[in-house]
Design a protein around this motif. Structure first.
Motif, PDB file in Angstrom:
ATOM      1  N   THR A  38     -44.176  33.757   2.912  1.00 49.44           N
ATOM      2  CA  THR A  38     -44.072  32.400   3.428  1.00 49.44           C
ATOM      3  C   THR A  38     -42.714  32.229   4.084  1.00 49.44           C
ATOM      4  N   THR A  39     -42.697  31.656   5.276  1.00 47.04           N
ATOM      5  CA  THR A  39     -41.433  31.449   5.983  1.00 47.04           C
ATOM      6  C   THR A  39     -40.764  30.152   5.529  1.00 47.04           C
ATOM      7  N   VAL A  40     -39.476  30.037   5.776  1.00 46.20           N
ATOM      8  CA  VAL A  40     -38.737  28.846   5.384  1.00 46.20           C
ATOM      9  C   VAL A  40     -39.205  27.611   6.133  1.00 46.20           C
ATOM     10  N   GLU A  41     -39.808  27.810   7.290  1.00 40.18           N
ATOM     11  CA  GLU A  41     -40.275  26.680   8.083  1.00 40.18           C
ATOM     12  C   GLU A  41     -41.216  25.783   7.282  1.00 40.18           C
ATOM     13  N   ARG A  42     -41.980  26.377   6.393  1.00 39.68           N
ATOM     14  CA  ARG A  42     -42.950  25.618   5.601  1.00 39.68           C
ATOM     15  C   ARG A  42     -42.264  24.613   4.670  1.00 39.68           C
ATOM     16  N   TYR A  43     -41.061  24.937   4.189  1.00 38.19           N
ATOM     17  CA  TYR A  43     -40.407  24.115   3.183  1.00 38.19           C
ATOM     18  C   TYR A  43     -39.123  23.430   3.636  1.00 38.19           C
ATOM     19  N   MET A  44     -38.589  23.819   4.778  1.00 38.98           N
ATOM     20  CA  MET A  44     -37.295  23.284   5.196  1.00 38.98           C
ATOM     21  C   MET A  44     -37.376  21.797   5.533  1.00 38.98           C
ATOM     22  N   SER A  45     -36.263  21.116   5.360  1.00 39.16           N
ATOM     23  CA  SER A  45     -36.144  19.722   5.770  1.00 39.16           C
ATOM     24  C   SER A  45     -35.781  19.705   7.244  1.00 39.16           C
ATOM     25  N   THR A  46     -36.437  18.847   8.006  1.00 41.01           N
ATOM     26  CA  THR A  46     -36.145  18.780   9.438  1.00 41.01           C
ATOM     27  C   THR A  46     -35.425  17.490   9.822  1.00 41.01           C
ATOM     28  N   ASP A  47     -35.466  16.490   8.974  1.00 41.88           N
ATOM     29  CA  ASP A  47     -34.765  15.235   9.224  1.00 41.88           C
ATOM     30  C   ASP A  47     -33.389  15.347   8.551  1.00 41.88           C
ATOM     31  N   VAL A  48     -32.484  16.111   9.189  1.00 43.38           N
ATOM     32  CA  VAL A  48     -31.220  16.479   8.577  1.00 43.38           C
ATOM     33  C   VAL A  48     -30.105  15.531   9.024  1.00 43.38           C
ATOM     34  N   THR A  49     -29.426  14.951   8.061  1.00 43.73           N
ATOM     35  CA  THR A  49     -28.253  14.137   8.347  1.00 43.73           C
ATOM     36  C   THR A  49     -27.067  15.070   8.500  1.00 43.73           C
ATOM     37  N   THR A  50     -26.213  14.788   9.478  1.00 42.97           N
ATOM     38  CA  THR A  50     -25.074  15.653   9.766  1.00 42.97           C
ATOM     39  C   THR A  50     -23.767  14.863   9.711  1.00 42.97           C
ATOM     40  N   ALA A  51     -22.683  15.606   9.803  1.00 50.09           N
ATOM     41  CA  ALA A  51     -21.349  15.024   9.898  1.00 50.09           C
ATOM     42  C   ALA A  51     -20.649  15.678  11.074  1.00 50.09           C
ATOM     43  N   SER A  52     -19.592  15.045  11.545  1.00 40.16           N
ATOM     44  CA  SER A  52     -18.746  15.664  12.561  1.00 40.16           C
ATOM     45  C   SER A  52     -17.426  16.024  11.889  1.00 40.16           C
ATOM     46  N   ALA A  53     -16.707  16.942  12.468  1.00 41.70           N
ATOM     47  CA  ALA A  53     -15.436  17.382  11.893  1.00 41.70           C
ATOM     48  C   ALA A  53     -14.417  16.240  11.841  1.00 41.70           C
ATOM     49  N   GLN A  54     -14.613  15.192  12.631  1.00 40.45           N
ATOM     50  CA  GLN A  54     -13.675  14.075  12.677  1.00 40.45           C
ATOM     51  C   GLN A  54     -14.064  12.918  11.755  1.00 40.45           C
ATOM     52  N   ASP A  55     -15.163  13.024  11.026  1.00 40.06           N
ATOM     53  CA  ASP A  55     -15.579  11.956  10.114  1.00 40.06           C
ATOM     54  C   ASP A  55     -14.629  11.883   8.915  1.00 40.06           C
ATOM     55  N   PRO A  56     -14.226  10.684   8.513  1.00 40.38           N
ATOM     56  CA  PRO A  56     -13.417  10.556   7.297  1.00 40.38           C
ATOM     57  C   PRO A  56     -14.219  11.009   6.078  1.00 40.38           C
ATOM     58  N   ILE A  57     -13.577  11.720   5.156  1.00 36.42           N
ATOM     59  CA  ILE A  57     -14.323  12.256   4.017  1.00 36.42           C
ATOM     60  C   ILE A  57     -14.902  11.159   3.137  1.00 36.42           C
ATOM     61  N   ILE A  58     -14.263  10.006   3.067  1.00 35.06           N
ATOM     62  CA  ILE A  58     -14.815   8.928   2.238  1.00 35.06           C
ATOM     63  C   ILE A  58     -16.159   8.474   2.799  1.00 35.06           C
TER      64      ILE A  58
END
Length: 134
Positions: free
Chosen positions: A69-89
């Motif tokens: 079974t490939t990871v495509e079957r189970y992976m999350s596709t609605d992924v929230t991301t961050a940018s390197a400039q986002d404050p950590i808080i």
């Protein structure tokens, strides 16, 4: 922060299982309850061990026969991301709000340049505490 005790921030609604619980049932509990670990206790509620989502990686890797079974079957596709400039808080708040432990860090074109985890944030806070008390 040194006066904030573990009892104030801990989660007291601990999900427990017994050592004879089947791994399929344990996996279902992790998913249903949205947690990353189960505490294993004896009949008296005494600690026997812990089973984490990371342990399931080892379980799948060791399973025989291998499921093709490939990871495509189970992976999350609605992924929230961050940018390197986002404050950590803000990133920490976002992770708590979403109940996630990892956020991919992307550039302006959506290219992956890193990942930030709850472990990264804890290590950063731990380093701050060490520097402040030294």
């Amino acid at each position: 922060m040194e006066d904030i005790l573990v009892g104030r921030v801990m989660t007291s609604d601990v999900i427990t299982v017994h050592p004879d619980t089947f791994v399929e049932e344990a996996a279902s509990l992790l998913l249903e309850r949205g947690v990353g670990s189960l505490v294993v206790v004896d009949d008296d509620g005494r600690l026997e061990g812990i089973l984490t989502s990371t342990d399931f990686v080892a379980i799948v890797a060791a399973s025989k026969p291998k499921a093709q079974t490939t990871v495509e079957r189970y992976m999350s596709t609605d992924v929230t991301t961050a940018s390197a400039q986002d404050p950590i808080i803000e990133v920490a708040d976002r992770m708590v709000d979403l109940g996630v432990h990892h956020l991919p860090v992307v550039d302006d074109d959506g290219g992956v340049i890193g990942i930030v985890s709850t472990t990264d944030l804890a290590e950063y806070l731990s380093g701050l505490e060490t520097k402040r008390t030294v």
